[in-house]
Design a protein around this motif. Sequence first.
Motif, short mmCIF file in Angstrom:
data_model
loop_
_atom_site.label_atom_id
_atom_site.label_comp_id
_atom_site.label_asym_id
_atom_site.label_seq_id
_atom_site.Cartn_x
_atom_site.Cartn_y
_atom_site.Cartn_z
N ARG A 1 27.81 42.33 41.88
CA ARG A 1 28.66 42.19 41.36
C ARG A 1 30.25 41.81 41.85
NH1 ARG A 1 27.44 45.60 36.32
NH2 ARG A 1 29.17 45.44 35.43
N GLN A 2 30.64 41.42 41.36
CA GLN A 2 32.39 41.02 42.05
C GLN A 2 33.55 41.11 41.14
OE1 GLN A 2 32.16 37.15 43.39
NE2 GLN A 2 30.66 36.78 44.09
N PRO A 3 34.38 42.63 41.79
CA PRO A 3 35.58 42.63 40.30
C PRO A 3 36.67 41.46 40.02
CG PRO A 3 34.56 44.44 41.66
CD PRO A 3 34.28 43.39 42.31
N VAL A 4 37.06 40.84 39.06
CA VAL A 4 38.32 39.80 38.76
C VAL A 4 39.72 40.57 38.28
CG1 VAL A 4 38.69 38.39 37.74
CG2 VAL A 4 36.15 38.36 37.68
N GLU A 5 39.81 40.64 40.08
CA GLU A 5 41.66 41.10 40.22
C GLU A 5 42.20 41.38 38.89
OE1 GLU A 5 45.30 42.25 43.08
OE2 GLU A 5 43.01 40.80 43.95
N SER A 6 41.99 39.83 38.31
CA SER A 6 43.38 40.20 37.68
C SER A 6 42.66 40.06 35.88
CB SER A 6 43.35 38.31 37.22
OG SER A 6 42.78 37.82 37.29
N LEU A 7 41.11 40.74 35.90
CA LEU A 7 40.71 40.72 34.25
C LEU A 7 40.43 42.19 35.12
CD1 LEU A 7 39.21 38.16 33.83
CD2 LEU A 7 40.47 39.50 32.36
N PRO A 8 40.87 43.46 34.84
CA PRO A 8 41.14 44.59 35.71
C PRO A 8 39.81 44.91 34.46
CG PRO A 8 43.22 45.01 35.05
CD PRO A 8 42.79 43.64 34.93
N GLY A 9 39.04 45.52 35.13
CA GLY A 9 37.35 46.11 34.02
C GLY A 9 36.54 45.30 33.94
N VAL A 10 36.61 43.96 34.39
CA VAL A 10 35.77 42.69 34.06
C VAL A 10 35.40 41.76 35.13
CG1 VAL A 10 35.41 40.14 33.54
CG2 VAL A 10 37.20 41.80 32.27
N ASP A 11 34.02 42.50 35.58
CA ASP A 11 32.17 41.60 36.94
C ASP A 11 32.53 40.13 37.22
OD1 ASP A 11 33.80 44.23 38.12
OD2 ASP A 11 31.75 45.16 38.05
N ARG A 12 32.43 39.40 38.04
CA ARG A 12 31.73 38.79 37.79
C ARG A 12 30.20 38.66 38.03
NH1 ARG A 12 35.54 36.99 41.60
NH2 ARG A 12 36.89 35.49 41.16
N LEU A 13 29.11 38.96 37.09
CA LEU A 13 28.11 39.50 37.73
C LEU A 13 26.77 38.81 38.07
CD1 LEU A 13 27.70 41.21 33.64
CD2 LEU A 13 28.53 42.02 35.91
N ASP A 14 25.70 39.20 38.88
CA ASP A 14 24.79 38.68 39.34
C ASP A 14 23.32 38.54 38.38
OD1 ASP A 14 22.31 41.01 39.72
OD2 ASP A 14 24.64 41.60 41.05
#
Length: 332
Positions: free
Chosen positions: A50-63
Amino acid sequence: MSRLPFPGAFPTTRPRRLRSDGWIRELVAETRLGPGDLIWPIFVVEGDQRQPVESLPGVDRLDLASAVEACRRARDLGIPAVAIFPMIDRALRSEDGAEACREGNLVCRATAAIKAAVPDLGIMVDVALDPFTSHGHDGVLRDGRVLNDETVEILVRQALVQAAAGADIVAPSDMMDGRIGAVRAALDGTGRQDVKIMAYSAKYASAFYGPFRDAVGSTGVLVGDKKTYQMDSANSDEALREVELDLREGADMVMVKPGLPYLDIIRRVRDGFGVPTFAYQVSGEYAMLRAAAQNGWLDYPKALLEVLTAFKRAGAAGVLTYGAVDAAQLIG
């Protein structure tokens, strides 16, 4: 709607009686929000983490494995559908967005994996080229101009590979003229009459999309702006014309995007056409709530439910929100 004469005045009539306790407020509530009103946008990425999206707290890019598990959780919370958006490697981006039409691309593999693992969860996919183009536009760019008809031909091919991968809803978000009719004809012509179309019919050229572009890797890529195809925020009647055209071309559902700054558009569309009308609480709207909460300026859970209820009150049949899982847990 005609109304009976008002029955009385204070002190005989006391509106606060119907606000006095939680049970009575629940009993007389005019608008109800449930997990079944929510669509959860998720971002998928290649790799195995998973990769956190810095400008969207609580949202990750998901494998893909994480996306499948997240979708199981969403289904178990009562969320009926997810919307898939990809983070495409820049090496795969091109002037014409050809990767969007390749069978087995990231979106198609994510769709197939989720549908196989969670078959009773609806899957919505975005039909647009911006995550796939080297210039960040939703269509083919030539001499600084986004070409309409040439773009529609590519969007049709994109929608067909997405439907073949198992998408339940294709959602053209590009705002090209005529694309709904072209996609509908192509789906019907290949035996996919049951695939639904949710048209981004009133998508405005908005300042609230920034974090989304971070999430799909388009920040710093976009050449110019999208004002020649996305709508002017000053216009309301134009939105109704766009909706009518998309419905005539075969859209099953329509969307207003962004959401909160355009509650009036949601209400006009719902009243004017009586069709399922969805709102998208876009990345900038969601990020503002999160950032304010992180600074102690508001209560995120309460603010989230208040805003989502506002969409429903305005007439939305459902809401796309990055806070769908949070909201479903709070409601539950």
